[in-house]
Motif scaffolding. Structure first.
Motif, PDB file in Angstrom:
ATOM      1  N   THR A   1      42.686  35.185  38.484  1.00 32.44           N
ATOM      2  CA  THR A   1      41.825  33.818  37.952  1.00 32.44           C
ATOM      3  C   THR A   1      40.929  34.132  38.947  1.00 32.44           C
ATOM      4  O   THR A   1      40.406  32.980  38.986  1.00 32.44           O
ATOM      5  CB  THR A   1      42.451  32.157  37.813  1.00 32.44           C
ATOM      6  OG1 THR A   1      43.233  32.476  39.480  1.00 32.44           O
ATOM      7  CG2 THR A   1      43.721  32.928  36.741  1.00 32.44           C
ATOM      8  N   GLU A   2      40.609  34.567  40.094  1.00 31.86           N
ATOM      9  CA  GLU A   2      40.251  34.452  40.918  1.00 31.86           C
ATOM     10  C   GLU A   2      40.074  36.000  42.168  1.00 31.86           C
ATOM     11  O   GLU A   2      41.253  36.170  42.416  1.00 31.86           O
ATOM     12  CB  GLU A   2      39.876  33.221  42.057  1.00 31.86           C
ATOM     13  CG  GLU A   2      38.912  33.462  43.162  1.00 31.86           C
ATOM     14  CD  GLU A   2      39.713  31.601  43.657  1.00 31.86           C
ATOM     15  OE1 GLU A   2      37.709  31.947  44.545  1.00 31.86           O
ATOM     16  OE2 GLU A   2      39.698  31.342  43.941  1.00 31.86           O
ATOM     17  N   SER A   3      38.629  36.640  42.166  1.00 36.81           N
ATOM     18  CA  SER A   3      39.304  37.849  43.328  1.00 36.81           C
ATOM     19  C   SER A   3      37.694  37.990  44.124  1.00 36.81           C
ATOM     20  O   SER A   3      36.631  37.442  43.380  1.00 36.81           O
ATOM     21  CB  SER A   3      38.612  39.014  42.105  1.00 36.81           C
ATOM     22  OG  SER A   3      38.684  40.177  42.587  1.00 36.81           O
ATOM     23  N   LYS A   4      37.857  38.317  45.626  1.00 37.38           N
ATOM     24  CA  LYS A   4      36.968  38.096  46.825  1.00 37.38           C
ATOM     25  C   LYS A   4      37.470  39.556  47.527  1.00 37.38           C
ATOM     26  O   LYS A   4      38.539  39.395  48.131  1.00 37.38           O
ATOM     27  CB  LYS A   4      36.562  36.963  47.179  1.00 37.38           C
ATOM     28  CG  LYS A   4      35.735  36.940  47.887  1.00 37.38           C
ATOM     29  CD  LYS A   4      34.773  35.434  47.949  1.00 37.38           C
ATOM     30  CE  LYS A   4      33.657  35.735  49.627  1.00 37.38           C
ATOM     31  NZ  LYS A   4      33.143  34.500  49.733  1.00 37.38           N
TER      32      LYS A   4
ATOM     33  N   LEU B   1      42.947  37.815  46.630  1.00 46.04           N
ATOM     34  CA  LEU B   1      43.013  37.614  44.609  1.00 46.04           C
ATOM     35  C   LEU B   1      44.213  36.486  44.152  1.00 46.04           C
ATOM     36  O   LEU B   1      44.889  36.221  45.049  1.00 46.04           O
ATOM     37  CB  LEU B   1      44.418  38.722  43.911  1.00 46.04           C
ATOM     38  CG  LEU B   1      43.410  40.327  43.804  1.00 46.04           C
ATOM     39  CD1 LEU B   1      44.429  41.303  43.141  1.00 46.04           C
ATOM     40  CD2 LEU B   1      41.949  40.411  43.646  1.00 46.04           C
ATOM     41  N   ASN B   2      43.798  35.307  43.386  1.00 40.24           N
ATOM     42  CA  ASN B   2      44.624  34.484  42.883  1.00 40.24           C
ATOM     43  C   ASN B   2      44.968  35.097  41.409  1.00 40.24           C
ATOM     44  O   ASN B   2      44.430  35.056  40.342  1.00 40.24           O
ATOM     45  CB  ASN B   2      43.865  33.328  42.427  1.00 40.24           C
ATOM     46  CG  ASN B   2      43.620  32.467  43.781  1.00 40.24           C
ATOM     47  OD1 ASN B   2      44.349  32.923  44.822  1.00 40.24           O
ATOM     48  ND2 ASN B   2      42.794  31.825  43.547  1.00 40.24           N
TER      49      ASN B   2
ATOM     50  N   ARG C   1      38.898  40.783  36.842  1.00 43.55           N
ATOM     51  CA  ARG C   1      38.389  39.762  36.527  1.00 43.55           C
ATOM     52  C   ARG C   1      38.698  39.723  35.130  1.00 43.55           C
ATOM     53  O   ARG C   1      38.742  40.914  33.842  1.00 43.55           O
ATOM     54  CB  ARG C   1      37.042  39.620  36.143  1.00 43.55           C
ATOM     55  CG  ARG C   1      35.868  40.623  36.341  1.00 43.55           C
ATOM     56  CD  ARG C   1      34.925  40.206  36.436  1.00 43.55           C
ATOM     57  NE  ARG C   1      33.309  41.968  36.807  1.00 43.55           N
ATOM     58  CZ  ARG C   1      33.545  42.534  35.597  1.00 43.55           C
ATOM     59  NH1 ARG C   1      33.502  41.721  33.683  1.00 43.55           N
ATOM     60  NH2 ARG C   1      32.747  43.659  34.841  1.00 43.55           N
TER      61      ARG C   1
ATOM     62  N   ASN D   1      48.067  35.098  46.078  1.00 45.29           N
ATOM     63  CA  ASN D   1      48.310  33.647  45.961  1.00 45.29           C
ATOM     64  C   ASN D   1      48.421  33.262  47.547  1.00 45.29           C
ATOM     65  O   ASN D   1      49.224  32.656  47.667  1.00 45.29           O
ATOM     66  CB  ASN D   1      49.422  33.521  45.244  1.00 45.29           C
ATOM     67  CG  ASN D   1      48.920  33.320  43.612  1.00 45.29           C
ATOM     68  OD1 ASN D   1      48.049  34.433  43.046  1.00 45.29           O
ATOM     69  ND2 ASN D   1      50.170  33.958  43.227  1.00 45.29           N
TER      70      ASN D   1
END
Length: 219
Positions: A158-161, A175-176, A135, A214
């Motif tokens: 920009t985003e991780s989950k 991931l983004n 992050r 992505n």
């Protein structure tokens, strides 16, 4: 049974994490503070809970997650092993049973990709939670021109989950990534070893590990 909350509030644990994170800051590493350890602890607990493991195993994973980086106050090299030794001393003083201490110190001692790997479900949950904590706010420096490859990789996310699908028996890191900041070559230069470690940890849990970047499957 000692609780995760007791460990989270323990002055010795907090002091080791604070000093270790300060040391790593001087050496140029990203954030390894109590914030990181709290996120890892709670994610490790979530992973085991969603997979139906016992509350006892969940609590052990959360305790291991909270303590896993205390060894950085000794040295970054072999910090997992140092952390396991420090954790054993703290937990022994708190009268935790030897069986539970063994599980926790084993998980801590095996969480680094250079020397370890998943050996049971607690260590597996810790590894996945730790290695997927990517992050932007792990970066310390505010000057982008000073970013090294580790900074760029973290800043680019920009985003991780982490998504768990029990029916498909899969654990997926979604991931983004802004590829104008960090190329996928750079990402894998830093994270390939960690992702392979996650694959082994997922297998310990009876799952497969996947990576999507992505929206596209990468691993």
């Amino acid at each position: 049974m000692i609780t995760y909350q007791e460990i989270r509030e323990n002055e010795e644990v907090q002091a080791y994490l604070k000093k270790g994170n300060e040391n790593l800051g001087v050496l140029g590493y990203t954030d390894h503070s109590a914030v990181h350890c709290t996120l890892v602890a709670e994610e490790a607990g979530r992973i085991l809970r969603e997979l139906g493991y016992s509350e006892h195993e969940i609590e052990l994973a959360k305790i291991a997650g909270m303590m896993h980086d205390i060894g950085n106050c000794v040295n970054r090299s072999r910090h997992a092993e140092y952390g396991a030794i420090l954790a054993n001393e703290i937990l022994r003083d708190m009268d935790l049973s030897v069986e539970d201490r063994a599980t926790i110190v084993s998980a801590i001692g095996h969480h680094d990709e250079s020397t370890g790997g998943a050996v049971d479900v607690v260590s597996a949950a810790l590894i996945i939670a730790d290695k997927t904590d990517v992050r932007r706010n792990r970066i310390r420096t505010k000057v982008k021109s000073n970013y090294d490859i580790h900074d760029r990789v973290n800043y680019a996310v920009t985003e991780s989950k982490v998504h768990i699908n029990k029916e498909e028996k899969s654990i997926t890191l979604n991931l983004n990534v802004d590829e104008e900041i960090c190329t996928m070559y750079e990402y894998f230069e830093i994270f390939l070893g960690r992702m392979m470690m996650c694959r082994g940890a997922a297998e310990m849990l009876g799952m497969t590990f996947k990576l999507r970047v992505n929206g596209s499957k990468v691993l």
